[in-house]
Motif scaffolding. Structure first.
Motif, mmCIF file in Angstrom:
data_model
loop_
_atom_site.group_PDB
_atom_site.id
_atom_site.type_symbol
_atom_site.label_atom_id
_atom_site.label_comp_id
_atom_site.label_asym_id
_atom_site.label_seq_id
_atom_site.Cartn_x
_atom_site.Cartn_y
_atom_site.Cartn_z
ATOM 1 N N ARG A 1 -6.768 -6.962 -12.897
ATOM 2 C CA ARG A 1 -5.549 -7.528 -12.015
ATOM 3 C C ARG A 1 -4.631 -8.262 -12.948
ATOM 4 N NH1 ARG A 1 -8.987 -10.618 -9.909
ATOM 5 N NH2 ARG A 1 -8.454 -12.874 -10.968
ATOM 6 N N ASN A 2 -5.006 -9.093 -14.038
ATOM 7 C CA ASN A 2 -3.837 -9.524 -14.752
ATOM 8 C C ASN A 2 -2.854 -8.424 -15.309
ATOM 9 O OD1 ASN A 2 -5.062 -12.034 -14.249
ATOM 10 N ND2 ASN A 2 -6.345 -12.038 -16.362
ATOM 11 N N GLU A 3 -3.442 -7.478 -15.902
ATOM 12 C CA GLU A 3 -2.537 -6.353 -16.384
ATOM 13 C C GLU A 3 -1.444 -5.878 -15.336
ATOM 14 O OE1 GLU A 3 -1.719 -5.683 -19.209
ATOM 15 O OE2 GLU A 3 -3.313 -6.394 -20.465
ATOM 16 N N ALA A 4 -2.105 -5.710 -14.011
ATOM 17 C CA ALA A 4 -1.338 -5.114 -12.890
ATOM 18 C C ALA A 4 -0.294 -6.068 -12.642
ATOM 19 C CB ALA A 4 -2.211 -4.851 -11.952
ATOM 20 N N LYS B 1 9.414 1.729 -13.349
ATOM 21 C CA LYS B 1 10.916 1.755 -13.106
ATOM 22 C C LYS B 1 11.047 3.235 -12.911
ATOM 23 C CE LYS B 1 12.236 -1.953 -16.070
ATOM 24 N NZ LYS B 1 13.080 -2.548 -17.141
ATOM 25 N N LYS B 2 10.814 4.228 -13.408
ATOM 26 C CA LYS B 2 11.062 5.657 -13.084
ATOM 27 C C LYS B 2 10.429 6.189 -11.817
ATOM 28 C CE LYS B 2 13.702 6.600 -16.800
ATOM 29 N NZ LYS B 2 15.106 7.560 -17.177
ATOM 30 N N LEU B 3 9.227 5.789 -11.776
ATOM 31 C CA LEU B 3 8.205 6.634 -10.679
ATOM 32 C C LEU B 3 7.730 5.488 -9.973
ATOM 33 C CD1 LEU B 3 6.675 9.288 -13.134
ATOM 34 C CD2 LEU B 3 8.891 9.607 -11.311
ATOM 35 N N PRO B 4 8.283 4.548 -9.253
ATOM 36 C CA PRO B 4 7.881 3.337 -8.594
ATOM 37 C C PRO B 4 6.602 3.485 -7.564
ATOM 38 C CG PRO B 4 10.225 3.799 -7.646
ATOM 39 C CD PRO B 4 9.837 4.640 -8.983
ATOM 40 N N GLN B 5 6.890 4.667 -6.524
ATOM 41 C CA GLN B 5 6.010 4.669 -5.468
ATOM 42 C C GLN B 5 4.520 5.410 -6.301
ATOM 43 O OE1 GLN B 5 5.582 4.387 -2.564
ATOM 44 N NE2 GLN B 5 7.385 3.712 -1.714
ATOM 45 N N HIS B 6 4.705 6.334 -7.363
ATOM 46 C CA HIS B 6 3.582 6.972 -7.859
ATOM 47 C C HIS B 6 3.011 6.008 -8.688
ATOM 48 C CE1 HIS B 6 1.358 10.118 -9.971
ATOM 49 N NE2 HIS B 6 1.858 9.581 -11.185
ATOM 50 N N THR B 7 3.410 5.267 -9.358
ATOM 51 C CA THR B 7 3.007 4.221 -10.298
ATOM 52 C C THR B 7 2.120 3.269 -9.741
ATOM 53 O OG1 THR B 7 4.664 4.740 -11.989
ATOM 54 C CG2 THR B 7 3.269 3.070 -12.436
ATOM 55 N N ASP B 8 2.582 2.973 -8.446
ATOM 56 C CA ASP B 8 2.173 1.990 -7.631
ATOM 57 C C ASP B 8 0.688 2.336 -7.262
ATOM 58 O OD1 ASP B 8 2.069 -0.787 -6.635
ATOM 59 O OD2 ASP B 8 2.489 0.548 -4.530
ATOM 60 N N THR B 9 0.947 3.292 -6.627
ATOM 61 C CA THR B 9 -0.368 3.971 -5.976
ATOM 62 C C THR B 9 -1.440 3.966 -7.192
ATOM 63 O OG1 THR B 9 0.853 5.471 -4.793
ATOM 64 C CG2 THR B 9 -1.234 6.205 -5.017
ATOM 65 N N LEU B 10 -1.328 4.354 -8.538
ATOM 66 C CA LEU B 10 -2.143 4.534 -9.609
ATOM 67 C C LEU B 10 -2.712 3.029 -9.870
ATOM 68 C CD1 LEU B 10 -0.431 6.887 -12.190
ATOM 69 C CD2 LEU B 10 -2.492 7.446 -10.642
ATOM 70 N N ILE B 11 -1.893 2.287 -9.787
ATOM 71 C CA ILE B 11 -2.193 0.809 -10.263
ATOM 72 C C ILE B 11 -3.177 0.341 -8.987
ATOM 73 C CG2 ILE B 11 -1.468 -1.579 -10.121
ATOM 74 C CD1 ILE B 11 1.214 -0.512 -11.455
ATOM 75 N N GLN B 12 -2.551 0.595 -7.783
ATOM 76 C CA GLN B 12 -3.720 0.103 -6.566
ATOM 77 C C GLN B 12 -5.151 0.749 -6.700
ATOM 78 O OE1 GLN B 12 -2.814 -2.335 -4.608
ATOM 79 N NE2 GLN B 12 -1.122 -2.492 -6.015
ATOM 80 N N GLU B 13 -5.277 1.897 -7.382
ATOM 81 C CA GLU B 13 -6.391 2.594 -7.245
ATOM 82 C C GLU B 13 -7.430 1.831 -8.404
ATOM 83 O OE1 GLU B 13 -6.051 6.778 -8.401
ATOM 84 O OE2 GLU B 13 -5.001 7.335 -6.633
ATOM 85 N N TYR B 14 -6.740 1.484 -9.282
ATOM 86 C CA TYR B 14 -7.451 0.726 -10.248
ATOM 87 C C TYR B 14 -7.817 -0.599 -9.980
ATOM 88 C CZ TYR B 14 -6.858 4.861 -13.087
ATOM 89 O OH TYR B 14 -6.922 6.190 -13.462
ATOM 90 N N LEU B 15 -7.152 -1.109 -9.123
ATOM 91 C CA LEU B 15 -7.420 -2.656 -8.731
ATOM 92 C C LEU B 15 -8.669 -2.833 -8.077
ATOM 93 C CD1 LEU B 15 -3.641 -3.949 -7.677
ATOM 94 C CD2 LEU B 15 -5.398 -4.883 -9.385
ATOM 95 N N ALA B 16 -9.192 -1.653 -7.381
ATOM 96 C CA ALA B 16 -10.352 -1.591 -6.866
ATOM 97 C C ALA B 16 -11.408 -2.049 -7.496
ATOM 98 C CB ALA B 16 -10.644 -0.328 -6.052
ATOM 99 N N ASP B 17 -11.273 -2.083 -8.852
ATOM 100 C CA ASP B 17 -12.474 -2.377 -9.999
ATOM 101 C C ASP B 17 -12.837 -3.774 -9.514
ATOM 102 O OD1 ASP B 17 -12.311 -0.200 -10.758
ATOM 103 O OD2 ASP B 17 -11.496 -0.446 -12.723
ATOM 104 N N ASN B 18 -11.709 -4.609 -8.993
ATOM 105 C CA ASN B 18 -11.830 -6.177 -8.768
ATOM 106 C C ASN B 18 -12.234 -6.709 -10.192
ATOM 107 O OD1 ASN B 18 -11.825 -8.349 -7.069
ATOM 108 N ND2 ASN B 18 -13.953 -8.346 -6.623
ATOM 109 N N ASN B 19 -11.643 -6.472 -11.120
ATOM 110 C CA ASN B 19 -11.812 -7.021 -12.537
ATOM 111 C C ASN B 19 -10.649 -7.952 -12.803
ATOM 112 O OD1 ASN B 19 -11.354 -6.645 -15.552
ATOM 113 N ND2 ASN B 19 -13.440 -6.625 -15.511
#
Length: 856
Positions: free
Chosen positions: A386-389, A364-382
């Motif tokens: 994915r469920n936590e994201a 909520k506070k840092l949407p763009q920055h946090t979204d970028t971080l989440i997308q990096e870890y989604l590359a794990d394909n786990n």
């Protein structure tokens, strides 16, 4: 599958093995002891054969049964304490027996009781010693100062309330008597040992003339004792520069707890949640920001999950953008890779709860920055990543308290991410991404409008995915049952998601008025005729675009075309669109539409005429148009009744027909009898549905009582619930009961021999048999019911209730036979008194297991 399933499965297995052993020990203990079960048999129990579930103990010599517990040994201990301990009816069977359970528990309880008694004794000794110390101190004090010692003598008792105000009030009224001697004595008593009046003394001292260091020590003591008054906070903040090391850490964490909500489970079943106070920690952060940052650094890098949780709680309490930015990667990486970094934490642990709250605040506070971080870890394909994201994105869009004006960048990003996460994994129907799109929320119609092309495009892609799942394999490999079921579930999930996305697209189009409506229809017209699923899904939601007469005129042409489409699927979906037509617009529909609709009731394809008939249960025809469907519905009823196939749909047709096309007089007359006779031929689930779902009006139809009695005796209905059938039977008129006397007798006969499981059912049959005028037979069956109940202490209440009913029946029989019944009335009165006495005795019996109070 739930990631915690393995642990829960193993826990259930262990409980079943424990219960199996406990049952064997109980059987060896006494010939009369029996195990009783509460609830049904679960899948794990069915597959393993272990007794898994809530069990209790009963005995024919005991009026009170034990409470049903997950572990049978808890119920055994409860029953032993309340019934077996001094029982003279016990018949031993074998060894070993339940003493293997009882003896260790009793020894543990005795040891615990000895410890408690010893603690009480030592506490009383210390109280007497302190009283003597205060008596000696009096010689050094003035008369006024001794008032404080008098009050301490009173407060130095175990029973004193933790919020007793007297000592604090004395400090307010007479601060002058809190001299150096008194202060020294109170300080010594506070910091040497925990006393009944320690908190009271500390609160009083906080208002006395203390040195700054002493006042800070007192404030810290109170804070450590969960006291959070404003004076305590003020004293600590005014002396914050004196806080070092562990003292600073304790203050920081206490202030954090004051500013952060507790885990929801803490307040489950209790009073209201405590008030949140963020001011203390925010003020501390202004003065000691670097020290707080150092503490967070130390905690978040620690391998202990609870220290990581403490760091996250500090971040939540401060809500500082600088801290959020600095620790965002640590929070997101720990949460999304919790299967590696927090492997011991279960899905609903408090540690994960606070990490998720922090991740949500970060987004909520840092949407763009946090979204970028989440997308990096989604590359794990786990899957867990994915469920936590998806959960983070979903919670951002949780609209429980959302207002339209609150929609910002975070909501736009989350909506877009959830859309493509759902598209990439459409077969996972329980994912947060798909669950969000399942419910179309008008609060997000602007987001949907902005993403109209994406929504429609995603729905189109799903058509191809659905076709791929439906395509036959190149290599013909026989499928087993589970593979086929999995394939069907995946197809259903993909198709459902397509419908959800089109519903969102319809919401978006509706928000833009006629322009959006035309764009929706333009796209619909471009869909190839071979894509029946996509066309059907879009036409289903066409009625949701209707806002007035102008919009109705625009959609009618496409709707007509769909109703007459060459594809049966499209025709069926076009019929289903009728369910969402606004009531205020129904009168504006042309006659031609209702004619086209009614024709589909005779469509040769099952999917079409079933959809047409069933949709009329949700949105009926106008009264002046019902003549168009009357004969067609009757024709469907006759066809399906003759074929004997799909009784479930036959019930739906009869429900619609009697609701829309028959008057109450016709239902109570010949038409009701004809339809009841058709229903009487049904079996299984269709028969159950007939008694469970047909409207209340149909219960007055002749011969419907016979349908109910057939249903209540079927294995299918009895496997679900007979409550609705019993309710109908009790509400049936006397005239109809007279026609169904034989069915009542047959139902009573089928219950014999009577048992506790069918006690209520038997009483219902006896009641309606009596209501129909068969008084003698009702009395005879009641006497037989009474004889079926064993003469045992535990059944005394049950037998008294039956005797009371039997006496009442005999009284009424005597009245109708014009015979004397004064003796029966006296007997009835005596039975009532005896039953009340039995009730009083049973209310004294405990239903709580000792294991609730004494943990083994």
């Amino acid at each position: 599958m739930d990631e915690d399933f393995d642990k829960e499965f193993q826990s259930a297995i262990e409980a079943g093995q424990s219960n199996l052993r406990a049952k064997a020990l109980l059987n060896n203990w006494c010939k009369h002891a029996e195990v009783s079960r509460f609830g049904g048999i679960g899948m794990i129990e069915a597959s393993t054969g272990l007794p898994i579930g809530h069990s209790g103990v009963q005995c024919k010599f005991s009026k009170s049964n034990t409470s049903h517990c997950w572990l049978l040994e808890d119920s055994i201990y409860d029953f032993y304490q309340n019934n077996c301990k001094n029982c003279d009816k016990r018949i031993p069977v074998n060894f070993p027996n339940i003493l293997e359970i009882i003896t260790p528990r009793e020894k543990e309880i005795e040891e615990r009781q000895r410890q408690i008694d010893n603690e009480i004794e030592q506490r009383k000794i210390r109280q007497e010693e302190r009283k003597e110390e205060r008596a000696l101190l009096r010689f050094e004090l003035s008369h006024e100062e001794s008032f404080v010692l008098d009050l301490l003598d009173t407060l130095d008792q175990d029973e004193v309330k933790y919020d007793d105000p007297r000592l604090e009030e004395l400090a307010n009224l007479a601060p002058e008597i809190f001299t150096e001697n008194i202060i020294t004595h109170l300080l010594n008593s506070i910091f040497t040992e925990q006393l009944p009046y320690s908190i009271h003394a500390a609160r009083a001292l906080l208002k006395a003339a203390l040195e700054p260091n002493e006042k800070l020590r007192v404030a810290l003591f109170l804070l450590k004792s969960s006291q959070e008054g404003q004076l305590i906070v003020d004293v600590i903040l005014s002396n914050q520069d004196r806080l070092v090391g562990d003292e600073f850490s304790r203050v920081l964490h206490r202030f954090t707890s004051m500013a952060v909500e507790d885990h929801p489970s803490i307040h489950f079943g209790y009073g209201k949640e405590r008030e949140i106070n963020v001011k203390p920690i925010r003020q501390l952060a202004e003065l000691r920001k670097e020290d707080i940052e150092s503490e967070i650094d130390h905690l978040i890098k620690d391998n202990n999950p609870h220290k990581k949780q403490a760091a996250v709680k500090i971040l939540l309490a401060l809500e500082n953008d600088t801290f959020f930015l600095k620790y965002s990667r640590s929070v997101i990486s720990t949460l999304l890779r919790r299967h590696r970094l927090l492997p011991e934490e279960r899905k609903e642990s408090t540690v994960l709860y606070y990490f998720r709250k922090c991740a949500l605040q970060l987004f909520k506070k840092l949407p763009q920055h946090t979204d970028t971080l989440i997308q990096e870890y989604l590359a794990d394909n786990n899957d867990i990543v994915r469920n936590e994201a998806a959960s983070i994105y979903h919670k951002v869009l949780n609209s429980r308290y959302l207002e339209k004006s609150d929609i910002g960048e975070a909501h736009k990003i989350a909506f877009n991410r959830l859309l493509w996460m759902a598209l990439n994994h459409p077969e996972d129907s329980m994912s947060d991404a798909i669950q969000f799109f399942r419910y179309c929320n008008e609060d997000f119609q602007q987001l949907a409008a902005d993403k109209f092309s994406d929504l429609i495009g995603a729905a189109t892609i799903l058509s191809q995915k659905y076709e791929d799942l439906s395509a036959k394999k190149l290599i013909d490999v026989p499928e087993n049952f589970y593979e086929k079921l999995d394939q069907q579930n995946k197809k259903k999930s993909v198709y459902s998601l397509q419908g959800f996305l089109i519903k969102w697209a319809a919401l978006a189009a509706k928000s833009r008025g006629i322009e959006g409506l035309n764009e929706f229809l333009t796209f619909y017209r471009t869909i190839p005729s071979t894509q029946d699923d996509m066309r059907g899904n879009m036409i289903t939601h066409i009625s949701e675009l209707l806002t007035g007469i102008e919009s109705l005129q625009i959609v009618l042409a496409d709707w007509y075309s769909a109703l007459m489409d060459e594809s049966a699927l499209v025709r069926a979906r076009a019929v289903e669109a009728w369910a969402n037509v606004p009531y205020k617009l129904i009168q504006n529909f042309p006659h031609l539409f209702f004619e086209a609709f009614s024709i589909l009731l005779m469509d040769q394809y099952v999917i079409v005429h079933k959809a047409a008939a069933r949709i009329l249960r949700r949105r009926s025809f106008p009264e002046d148009k019902r003549y168009l469907i009357k004969d067609k519905l009757l024709n469907l009823i006759l066809i399906y009744a003759q074929s004997g196939e799909d009784g479930d749909f036959l019930v739906d047709c009869i429900d619609v027909y009697e609701t829309l096309c028959l008057s109450l007089e016709e239902i109570e007359g010949q038409w009701g009898e004809i339809l009841s006779n058709i229903l009487l031929k049904l079996e299984g689930d269709a028969l159950y549905k007939a008694t469970d779902q047909l409207s209340a009006r149909f219960r007055r139809a002749p011969n419907f009582l016979k349908v109910v009695f057939k249903s209540i005796q079927s294995e299918y209905t009895r496997g679900i619930s007979i409550d609705r059938c019993l309710s109908i039977i009790l509400q049936t008129s006397k005239n109809e009961l007279n026609n169904g006397v034989q069915e009542i007798k047959n139902a009573l006969t089928s219950l014999k021999p009577f048992s506790s499981e069918n006690f209520i059912e038997a009483l219902v049959y006896i009641t309606v048999l009596h209501k129909s005028g068969k008084y003698s037979e009702a009395c005879a069956h009641t006497e037989e019911l009474l004889l079926s109940v064993p003469v045992e202490d535990r059944n005394k209440q049950w037998r008294l209730q039956i005797e009371l009913i039997l006496t009442a029946l005999k009284v009424e029989e005597s009245i109708h036979g014009d015979r004397q019944f004064s003796e029966l009335l006296e007997q009835w009165h005596n039975l009532l008194l005896e039953l009340e006495k039995e009730h009083e005795e049973r209310t004294k019996l405990s239903n709580f297991s000792p294991s609730i109070f004494f943990k083994s």
